[in-house]
Write a protein that holds these residues in place. Structure first.
Motif, short mmCIF file in Angstrom:
data_model
loop_
_atom_site.label_atom_id
_atom_site.label_comp_id
_atom_site.label_asym_id
_atom_site.label_seq_id
_atom_site.Cartn_x
_atom_site.Cartn_y
_atom_site.Cartn_z
N THR A 1 0.84 -1.20 0.00
CA THR A 1 0.00 0.00 0.00
C THR A 1 0.87 1.24 0.00
N GLU B 1 -6.96 3.67 7.94
CA GLU B 1 -6.26 2.59 8.63
C GLU B 1 -7.00 2.28 9.92
N LEU C 1 -6.73 6.90 2.30
CA LEU C 1 -7.03 5.58 2.85
C LEU C 1 -7.40 5.70 4.32
N HIS D 1 -2.88 8.04 4.83
CA HIS D 1 -4.05 7.52 5.56
C HIS D 1 -4.39 8.37 6.77
N TYR E 1 -5.29 -1.61 6.36
CA TYR E 1 -5.53 -0.47 5.48
C TYR E 1 -6.73 -0.80 4.61
#
Length: 149
Positions: free
Chosen positions: A83, A144, A142, A97, A132
């Motif tokens: 990721t 998490e 993103l 994230h 994630y």
């Protein structure tokens, strides 16, 4: 609390960088705080890292700045597909994230997947686990999930 996560408290912002030493020094100077230790994530065998459903040797260097109720995490990924590496290649340096502390990781991951937010990467760390979730198409960042034991 309603919502898919059961919380709306952001605990961490993760930022991808090419040079964690340089960026870590810049953050420390900017905020007038001590430069934190920089360390590698655990190897695949220990972290049980999976990326897109497959075991992954990907690792990253991390540095954490505790900024009151929010933690800033700097991430310098290795060259393996992950990721972190894919996002850095695609989007460049910057936010990766926002993280939330949750309970019931397995159930949350399943609920999110059923709601159109698939698991992208997961793993273990000393004292807990992370996941994630691919929320980028909708949230432009993103999410998490962090679950501490």
């Amino acid at each position: 609390m309603s919502g898919l996560l059961g919380t709306n408290v952001v605990t961490q912002i993760g930022i991808l960088v090419h040079d964690i030493e340089k960026v870590s020094e810049a953050y420390a100077a900017f905020f007038g705080v001590e430069k934190p230790a920089i360390f590698w994530t655990d190897p695949m065998e220990q972290a049980q890292t999976e990326f897109e459903g497959n075991p992954s040797p990907a690792r990253a260097k991390l540095a954490f700045f505790d900024m009151g109720s929010l933690q800033i995490e700097l991430i310098e990924p290795d060259h393996h597909e992950s990721t972190w590496r894919n996002y850095l290649n695609e989007h460049g340096e910057g936010p990766h994230h926002i993280a939330f502390g949750i309970k019931g990781m397995k159930d949350k991951v399943e609920l999110l997947a059923k709601s159109g937010f698939p698991l992208q990467q997961k793993g273990e760390y000393t004292g807990g686990r992370y996941a994630y979730i691919d929320t980028f198409p909708q949230l432009k960042v993103l999410v998490e999930l962090l679950e501490n034991d």
